[in-house]
Design an enzyme around this catalytic site. Sequence first.
Site, PDB file in Angstrom:
ATOM      1  N   GLU A 118      24.647-130.324 -18.879  1.00 35.50           N
ATOM      2  CA  GLU A 118      25.354-130.900 -19.807  1.00 35.50           C
ATOM      3  C   GLU A 118      26.592-131.647 -19.666  1.00 35.50           C
ATOM      4  O   GLU A 118      26.796-132.798 -19.885  1.00 35.50           O
ATOM      5  CB  GLU A 118      25.278-130.307 -21.095  1.00 35.50           C
ATOM      6  CG  GLU A 118      23.828-129.898 -21.793  1.00 35.50           C
ATOM      7  CD  GLU A 118      23.757-128.503 -21.226  1.00 35.50           C
ATOM      8  OE1 GLU A 118      22.640-127.657 -21.839  1.00 35.50           O
ATOM      9  OE2 GLU A 118      24.166-127.970 -20.016  1.00 35.50           O
ATOM     10  N   HIS A 160      27.985-127.037 -15.813  1.00 42.52           N
ATOM     11  CA  HIS A 160      26.533-127.065 -16.541  1.00 42.52           C
ATOM     12  C   HIS A 160      26.050-128.546 -16.405  1.00 42.52           C
ATOM     13  O   HIS A 160      26.749-129.567 -16.360  1.00 42.52           O
ATOM     14  CB  HIS A 160      26.775-126.663 -17.875  1.00 42.52           C
ATOM     15  CG  HIS A 160      27.160-125.105 -17.900  1.00 42.52           C
ATOM     16  ND1 HIS A 160      26.874-124.183 -18.869  1.00 42.52           N
ATOM     17  CD2 HIS A 160      27.368-124.151 -16.925  1.00 42.52           C
ATOM     18  CE1 HIS A 160      27.182-123.048 -18.681  1.00 42.52           C
ATOM     19  NE2 HIS A 160      27.685-122.962 -17.647  1.00 42.52           N
ATOM     20  N   CYS A 164      28.899-126.564 -23.502  1.00 42.54           N
ATOM     21  CA  CYS A 164      28.484-127.659 -23.359  1.00 42.54           C
ATOM     22  C   CYS A 164      28.193-128.450 -24.759  1.00 42.54           C
ATOM     23  O   CYS A 164      28.539-129.790 -24.759  1.00 42.54           O
ATOM     24  CB  CYS A 164      27.009-127.662 -22.715  1.00 42.54           C
ATOM     25  SG  CYS A 164      27.153-126.968 -21.199  1.00 42.54           S
ATOM     26  N   CYS A 216      25.032-124.090 -24.319  1.00 37.91           N
ATOM     27  CA  CYS A 216      25.938-123.149 -24.401  1.00 37.91           C
ATOM     28  C   CYS A 216      27.252-123.820 -25.281  1.00 37.91           C
ATOM     29  O   CYS A 216      27.410-125.041 -25.748  1.00 37.91           O
ATOM     30  CB  CYS A 216      26.563-122.587 -23.334  1.00 37.91           C
ATOM     31  SG  CYS A 216      27.571-123.488 -22.431  1.00 37.91           S
TER      32      CYS A 216
END
Length: 178
Positions: free
Chosen positions: A69, A67, A100, A97
């Site tokens: 992040e 992801h 993250c 999420c």
Amino acid sequence: MKSAPGSKPFPSAVDIKNIREIVAATRAKLQSSHPSPFGSQIVATKTSKLLARKLNAVIPDSDPTCHAEVRVIRAACKKIGSPRLAGYTLYTTCEPCPMCLTACLWAGLDRVVYGTVVRPPDSPHPPLFDYSAKEFATRSQFRCVVEGPVEEELCRALVDDPIVQKYFAKLAKKHIHI
């Protein structure tokens, strides 16, 4: 949005500038073979100097942890030679999420500022998680301020972009979420 008396205004001009920057960088990659509306950047909290910027790479890297992040945290830590990012703020196009946000907390970031949520309350689709990044952060022993949304329409436009929606539909048929 209004701020509490005596606190800094939210969103600040710096917050708006940084969200707009990550939106522009993310939008520039929508024509790629793996379009994603998820981008993040880390800046020095006091000076807003850019430390690192990354986009989601789950599909090209075949890695569900890629992801934006997590990728930007990895790049920023490597750049400064430390797993601690105290003194830095992460800006991201969408609410982080749980994976993250946990990475943000473990990294010791000062703040996380997000643009929009992946699935708004009025979405016809069920939420991915019964979760709020702001609430999650306040229930942690770590101190990290989570704020958002900022420039929600710009960030929402990334998620709702027809190119992205077509790509998401293709991935959904394979039960893949990015």
